[in-house]
Motif scaffolding. Structure first.
Motif, PDB file in Angstrom:
ATOM      1  N   PRO A 217       0.800  -1.229   0.000  1.00  0.00           N
ATOM      2  CA  PRO A 217       0.000   0.000   0.000  1.00  0.00           C
ATOM      3  C   PRO A 217       0.832   1.279   0.000  1.00  0.00           C
ATOM      4  N   GLN A 218       1.900   1.319   0.805  1.00  0.00           N
ATOM      5  CA  GLN A 218       2.737   2.513   0.851  1.00  0.00           C
ATOM      6  C   GLN A 218       3.367   2.794  -0.503  1.00  0.00           C
ATOM      7  N   THR A 219       3.802   1.729  -1.180  1.00  0.00           N
ATOM      8  CA  THR A 219       4.406   1.889  -2.512  1.00  0.00           C
ATOM      9  C   THR A 219       3.366   2.380  -3.508  1.00  0.00           C
ATOM     10  N   GLN A 220       2.136   1.885  -3.387  1.00  0.00           N
ATOM     11  CA  GLN A 220       1.063   2.341  -4.273  1.00  0.00           C
ATOM     12  C   GLN A 220       0.816   3.837  -4.103  1.00  0.00           C
ATOM     13  N   VAL A 221       0.884   4.305  -2.852  1.00  0.00           N
ATOM     14  CA  VAL A 221       0.716   5.738  -2.576  1.00  0.00           C
ATOM     15  C   VAL A 221       1.830   6.538  -3.244  1.00  0.00           C
ATOM     16  N   GLU A 222       3.066   6.032  -3.161  1.00  0.00           N
ATOM     17  CA  GLU A 222       4.214   6.720  -3.769  1.00  0.00           C
ATOM     18  C   GLU A 222       4.084   6.752  -5.295  1.00  0.00           C
ATOM     19  N   ILE A 223       3.598   5.659  -5.863  1.00  0.00           N
ATOM     20  CA  ILE A 223       3.409   5.604  -7.319  1.00  0.00           C
ATOM     21  C   ILE A 223       2.368   6.625  -7.753  1.00  0.00           C
ATOM     22  N   ALA A 224       1.262   6.707  -6.984  1.00  0.00           N
ATOM     23  CA  ALA A 224       0.190   7.644  -7.309  1.00  0.00           C
ATOM     24  C   ALA A 224       0.633   9.089  -7.144  1.00  0.00           C
ATOM     25  N   ALA A 225       1.625   9.330  -6.277  1.00  0.00           N
ATOM     26  CA  ALA A 225       2.122  10.694  -6.061  1.00  0.00           C
ATOM     27  C   ALA A 225       2.924  11.197  -7.263  1.00  0.00           C
ATOM     28  N   ARG A 226       3.481  10.265  -8.050  1.00  0.00           N
ATOM     29  CA  ARG A 226       4.227  10.599  -9.283  1.00  0.00           C
ATOM     30  C   ARG A 226       5.410  11.527  -9.015  1.00  0.00           C
ATOM     31  N   LYS A 227       6.093  11.264  -7.899  1.00  0.00           N
ATOM     32  CA  LYS A 227       7.249  12.093  -7.530  1.00  0.00           C
ATOM     33  C   LYS A 227       8.578  11.411  -7.847  1.00  0.00           C
ATOM     34  N   LYS A 228       8.521  10.108  -8.056  1.00  0.00           N
ATOM     35  CA  LYS A 228       9.737   9.388  -8.438  1.00  0.00           C
ATOM     36  C   LYS A 228       9.361   8.158  -9.267  1.00  0.00           C
ATOM     37  N   ILE A 229      10.328   7.703 -10.007  1.00  0.00           N
ATOM     38  CA  ILE A 229      10.101   6.528 -10.865  1.00  0.00           C
ATOM     39  C   ILE A 229      10.347   5.276 -10.036  1.00  0.00           C
ATOM     40  N   ILE A 230       9.329   4.438  -9.968  1.00  0.00           N
ATOM     41  CA  ILE A 230       9.382   3.233  -9.137  1.00  0.00           C
ATOM     42  C   ILE A 230       9.235   1.998 -10.031  1.00  0.00           C
ATOM     43  N   THR A 231      10.036   0.988  -9.742  1.00  0.00           N
ATOM     44  CA  THR A 231       9.966  -0.258 -10.518  1.00  0.00           C
ATOM     45  C   THR A 231       9.461  -1.396  -9.652  1.00  0.00           C
ATOM     46  N   ASP A 232       8.855  -2.368 -10.295  1.00  0.00           N
ATOM     47  CA  ASP A 232       8.364  -3.570  -9.618  1.00  0.00           C
ATOM     48  C   ASP A 232       9.566  -4.405  -9.197  1.00  0.00           C
ATOM     49  N   GLU A 233       9.652  -4.739  -7.895  1.00  0.00           N
ATOM     50  CA  GLU A 233      10.813  -5.473  -7.398  1.00  0.00           C
ATOM     51  C   GLU A 233      10.892  -6.891  -7.955  1.00  0.00           C
ATOM     52  N   HIS A 234       9.780  -7.418  -8.452  1.00  0.00           N
ATOM     53  CA  HIS A 234       9.775  -8.783  -8.980  1.00  0.00           C
ATOM     54  C   HIS A 234      10.125  -8.843 -10.465  1.00  0.00           C
ATOM     55  N   SER A 235       9.535  -7.940 -11.258  1.00  0.00           N
ATOM     56  CA  SER A 235       9.745  -7.992 -12.716  1.00  0.00           C
ATOM     57  C   SER A 235      10.694  -6.927 -13.231  1.00  0.00           C
ATOM     58  N   GLY A 236      10.918  -5.892 -12.443  1.00  0.00           N
ATOM     59  CA  GLY A 236      11.784  -4.797 -12.885  1.00  0.00           C
ATOM     60  C   GLY A 236      11.074  -3.780 -13.745  1.00  0.00           C
ATOM     61  N   ILE A 238       8.706  -0.659 -14.939  1.00  0.00           N
ATOM     62  CA  ILE A 238       8.393   0.671 -14.416  1.00  0.00           C
ATOM     63  C   ILE A 238       6.892   0.732 -14.142  1.00  0.00           C
ATOM     64  N   LEU A 239       6.501   1.292 -12.974  1.00  0.00           N
ATOM     65  CA  LEU A 239       5.105   1.281 -12.561  1.00  0.00           C
ATOM     66  C   LEU A 239       4.484   2.674 -12.644  1.00  0.00           C
ATOM     67  N   VAL A 240       3.218   2.718 -13.110  1.00  0.00           N
ATOM     68  CA  VAL A 240       2.440   3.964 -13.105  1.00  0.00           C
ATOM     69  C   VAL A 240       1.087   3.665 -12.478  1.00  0.00           C
ATOM     70  N   ASP A 241       0.450   4.706 -11.946  1.00  0.00           N
ATOM     71  CA  ASP A 241      -0.855   4.495 -11.316  1.00  0.00           C
ATOM     72  C   ASP A 241      -1.934   4.335 -12.385  1.00  0.00           C
ATOM     73  N   SER A 242      -3.053   3.729 -12.000  1.00  0.00           N
ATOM     74  CA  SER A 242      -4.109   3.391 -12.958  1.00  0.00           C
ATOM     75  C   SER A 242      -4.781   4.630 -13.549  1.00  0.00           C
ATOM     76  N   ALA A 243      -4.857   5.729 -12.769  1.00  0.00           N
ATOM     77  CA  ALA A 243      -5.491   6.954 -13.284  1.00  0.00           C
ATOM     78  C   ALA A 243      -4.667   7.546 -14.416  1.00  0.00           C
ATOM     79  N   LEU A 244      -3.371   7.629 -14.196  1.00  0.00           N
ATOM     80  CA  LEU A 244      -2.480   8.145 -15.249  1.00  0.00           C
ATOM     81  C   LEU A 244      -2.563   7.242 -16.482  1.00  0.00           C
ATOM     82  N   ALA A 245      -2.545   5.935 -16.240  1.00  0.00           N
ATOM     83  CA  ALA A 245      -2.585   4.971 -17.349  1.00  0.00           C
ATOM     84  C   ALA A 245      -3.848   5.148 -18.186  1.00  0.00           C
ATOM     85  N   GLU A 246      -4.995   5.343 -17.507  1.00  0.00           N
ATOM     86  CA  GLU A 246      -6.263   5.503 -18.218  1.00  0.00           C
ATOM     87  C   GLU A 246      -6.258   6.778 -19.059  1.00  0.00           C
TER      88      GLU A 246
END
Length: 259
Positions: A217-236, A238-246
């Motif tokens: 959940p904390q990582t999801q909040v950081e992704i939604a904040a769009r303040k830094k580029i975050i990657t999935d620790e399992h696949s590598g 780059i992650l974006v929030d669903s609102a931006l994606a839509e």
């Protein structure tokens, strides 16, 4: 060299996701073709090979037929020689000359026997060649027909998608112009390292797109904040929030719809 403009983290994420959407559409177009281009190329090579084989078989057949003609001509010459030597035997004055001519006649008869044997062998070879020619012609006709269907199928797909792919490739290059080299290198590396070509994915139901691993959940909040580029620790990826994606999907779909 033109310096790329400075982007905010959110602008970078949008640019990366836009690029991903464009590249994914290009992947879809190419997947529609599947193995067709390679199938067509293989069939073209096979048809060319069969044509070459057929050409060689026909040349061999012509050479054998010419060989039979030569042998028959030689037999006629041997017969003429036998007639000549037989006539000469009637005019000889001693046994030595007679025996010498007899040997010549015997030699000519042996030559005739050899030539007739060779003609028989060549006729058998002709039958074999004709069988091979018929089989090759049948296979060639079948492969040509198959090639025609595959080429028509490929041409149909190409006519539907070639223009779109060309424009999308240009769009892909355009989007790359706004992305810093470091991110482009990372994007390309991730994209090349995953089977479906997805380097940038959105969060869907608490997990990264295409993955069953839940994002904290904390990582999801950081992704939604769009303040830094975050990657999935399992696949590598780059992650974006669903609102931006839509928002970006709607934008890119509108661009594609105008193509």
């Amino acid at each position: 060299m033109t310096k790329k403009k400075e982007l905010t983290v959110e602008e970078k994420l949008r640019a990366l996701y836009d690029l991903q959407l464009i590249d994914s559409r290009i992947d879809e177009i190419r997947n529609m073709r599947g193995e067709l281009p390679l199938e067509v190329e293989d069939l073209q090579d096979e048809v060319a090979g069969l044509n070459k084989r057929l050409e060689k078989l026909n040349i061999d057949l012509s050479n054998i037929e010419a060989g039979i003609k030569d042998k028959k001509s030689s037999i006629e010459e041997f017969k003429v020689a036998i007639t000549k030597y037989t006539e000469q035997q009637n005019e000889v004055k001693n046994n030595r000359e007679y025996n010498s001519l007899e040997k010549e006649i015997e030699f000519q008869n042996l030559e005739i026997e050899l030539a007739e044997k060779q003609i028989k062998e060549m006729k058998a070879s002709i039958e074999h060649k004709k069988t091979s020619i018929a089989e090759t012609e049948s296979k060639l006709a079948s492969r040509k027909e198959h090639l025609g269907h595959k080429e028509a199928e490929l041409n149909s797909i190409m006519s539907e998608t070639e223009r779109e792919e060309k424009i999308l490739l240009e769009k892909s290059d355009e989007f790359k112009q706004d992305i810093e080299d470091r991110l482009l290198v990372a994007y390309t590396r991730i994209r090349n390292g995953v089977r479906n070509g997805l380097a940038v994915v959105s969060i869907e139901r608490g997990a990264s797109g295409g993955s069953y691993f839940t994002i904290p959940p904390q990582t999801q909040v950081e992704i939604a904040a769009r303040k830094k580029i975050i990657t999935d620790e399992h696949s590598g990826r780059i992650l974006v929030d669903s609102a931006l994606a839509e928002e970006e999907r709607e934008k890119i779909e509108a661009i594609i719809a105008k193509l």
